[in-house]
Scaffold this motif. Structure first.
Motif, mmCIF file in Angstrom:
data_model
loop_
_atom_site.group_PDB
_atom_site.id
_atom_site.type_symbol
_atom_site.label_atom_id
_atom_site.label_comp_id
_atom_site.label_asym_id
_atom_site.label_seq_id
_atom_site.Cartn_x
_atom_site.Cartn_y
_atom_site.Cartn_z
ATOM 1 N N GLY A 263 1.456 -0.644 0.123
ATOM 2 C CA GLY A 263 -0.203 -0.528 0.084
ATOM 3 C C GLY A 263 0.834 1.196 -0.145
ATOM 4 N N GLN A 264 1.827 1.140 0.348
ATOM 5 C CA GLN A 264 3.224 2.066 0.435
ATOM 6 C C GLN A 264 3.390 2.555 -0.746
ATOM 7 N N ILE A 265 3.864 1.488 -2.227
ATOM 8 C CA ILE A 265 4.820 1.649 -3.691
ATOM 9 C C ILE A 265 3.486 2.302 -4.445
ATOM 10 N N SER A 266 4.135 3.263 -4.945
ATOM 11 C CA SER A 266 2.984 4.186 -5.830
ATOM 12 C C SER A 266 2.402 2.557 -7.238
ATOM 13 N N ARG A 267 1.552 2.958 -7.508
ATOM 14 C CA ARG A 267 0.216 1.869 -7.934
ATOM 15 C C ARG A 267 1.632 1.628 -10.014
ATOM 16 N N GLY B 246 11.328 -0.625 -4.035
ATOM 17 C CA GLY B 246 12.486 -1.008 -2.621
ATOM 18 C C GLY B 246 12.034 0.555 -1.954
ATOM 19 N N THR B 247 12.581 1.402 -3.616
ATOM 20 C CA THR B 247 12.823 2.981 -3.399
ATOM 21 C C THR B 247 11.657 3.530 -3.112
ATOM 22 N N ASP B 248 10.488 3.580 -3.396
ATOM 23 C CA ASP B 248 9.169 3.941 -2.546
ATOM 24 C C ASP B 248 8.866 2.955 -1.370
ATOM 25 N N THR B 249 8.897 2.133 -1.135
ATOM 26 C CA THR B 249 8.982 1.433 0.378
ATOM 27 C C THR B 249 10.143 2.649 1.266
ATOM 28 N N VAL B 250 11.098 2.589 0.442
ATOM 29 C CA VAL B 250 12.044 3.843 1.547
ATOM 30 C C VAL B 250 11.872 5.195 1.805
ATOM 31 N N GLU C 197 12.595 -5.634 1.270
ATOM 32 C CA GLU C 197 10.826 -5.708 1.753
ATOM 33 C C GLU C 197 9.900 -5.321 0.269
ATOM 34 N N GLY C 198 10.529 -3.874 -0.307
ATOM 35 C CA GLY C 198 9.586 -4.008 -1.283
ATOM 36 C C GLY C 198 9.795 -4.988 -2.384
ATOM 37 N N ALA C 199 11.155 -5.226 -2.849
ATOM 38 C CA ALA C 199 11.337 -6.676 -3.725
ATOM 39 C C ALA C 199 10.402 -7.423 -2.577
ATOM 40 N N ALA C 200 10.041 -7.537 -2.093
ATOM 41 C CA ALA C 200 9.213 -8.876 -1.473
ATOM 42 C C ALA C 200 7.805 -8.616 -2.233
ATOM 43 N N THR C 201 7.201 -7.774 -2.387
ATOM 44 C CA THR C 201 6.319 -7.675 -2.663
ATOM 45 C C THR C 201 5.889 -8.223 -3.977
#
Length: 323
Positions: A13-17, A55-59, A154-158
């Motif tokens: 839900g944090q990563i840009s669509r 990943g960068t959006d998560t960070v 964790e972003g890549a984990a999505t």
């Protein structure tokens, strides 16, 4: 294990669509050539042409939650820098990217186009990281370290979460391996949600640092990388990432430069996809597996397509290389 499933699920839900819910489908034509059922996870159809935006959006989102997101700096061969620049521009955060002067010119051009302040240094990615760390100390910018920063993993984990939502059996996931953010993240998510699926990491023979470390159970000294797969061409191993990856990887294999080029050709001819060398490692591993995956269902992540037209034409069609 540094990763937590709740945080991974929250990152969706944090990563840009633009970066999530990417295409994943069986490519029958490619499977006929390779002798197995091949599922392609296409991470190239977004503004930065790679998976790194996850990943960068998560960070960046986590920094904003903490109120500490005034400026960031990173070292990058190109894809991380592009993704950080894109996300920083969207969120109003200043971005500095330190890259090797020998980095892919297309990637440097795109980092600048997305608004990053690009600093070029002589040497490999490790020299760029030293400069980035110094800039962080001098300016107070937050240092984003790919793979070491848990948000990048964790972003890549999505990606792995989405793969587990595929219907039917999934025998193995073939993951390109560089510093380890994607491999550890995807491996963690898949093992958490589909325990019986194998996680197989793939790295070039001419940039084998993490693979040799996995096999030895500790970092191993290797020479300078010499591979066309610049996106995975690191030389040194981050111990924390090695620990994470060791907990979820079932195997790690090395592939030849010729195998990488042939895999790019197959993806172009049978899937109509342009990918950079690092994205073709999974297909290369099937080519060089001596029938290991015969009759199985395997997924591979096409993690980037930032390749110059001249280089791509050289590898695919044999035209003269760029100078």
């Amino acid at each position: 294990m540094r990763l937590e499933l709740a945080r991974v699920l929250g990152a969706r839900g944090q990563i840009s669509r633009e970066f999530v819910e990417t295409p994943q489908y069986e490519c029958e034509a490619l499977g006929e050539v390779l002798g197995c059922r091949v599922v392609l996870k296409v991470e190239t159809l977004n503004p930065v042409r790679s998976f790194k935006g996850r990943g960068t959006d998560t960070v960046l989102a986590r920094l904003q939650e903490r109120g500490t997101a005034n400026a960031v700096v990173c070292a990058s061969a190109g894809n991380l820098g592009q993704a950080l620049a894109f996300g920083g521009r969207a969120r109003g955060i200043g971005v500095t990217v330190v890259a090797s002067a020998a980095a892919n010119p297309l990637k440097i051009e795109r980092m600048k186009a997305f608004g990053a302040d690009v600093v070029l240094v002589e040497g490999e990615i490790e020299a760029a990281l030293e400069t980035a760390a110094r800039i962080a100390d001098e300016t107070g910018a937050f240092l984003v370290e790919d793979s070491k920063d848990i948000g990048t993993c964790e972003g890549a984990a999505t990606i792995g979460v989405e793969l587990t939502e595929l219907p039917g059996a999934l025998d193995a996931v073939l993951v390109s391996l560089g510093a380890g953010a994607m491999a550890s993240g995807v491996g963690f998510a898949v093992k958490s949600l589909r325990e019986g699926t194998e996680i197989i990491c793939v790295q070039p023979e001419q940039a084998p640092a993490m693979t040799l470390a996995l096999r030895a159970g500790r970092p191993v000294e290797v020479g300078a990388p010499d591979t066309i797969a610049d996106g995975v061409a690191g030389r040194y191993v981050i111990p924390e990432v090695l620990d994470d990856l060791s907990a979820v990887a079932d195997d790690a294999v090395l592939v030849t430069e010729a195998g990488i080029v042939e895999a790019m050709r197959l993806l172009y001819r049978h899937a109509g996809l342009v990918v950079e060398p690092a994205a073709a490692l999974g297909v290369a591993s099937i080519l060089e597996s001596n029938g290991r995956f015969s009759g199985k269902t395997v997924a591979t992540i096409l993690c980037g397509s930032n390749v110059t037209p001249t280089d791509f034409a050289h590898w695919i069609h044999g035209t003269p290389p760029s100078t």
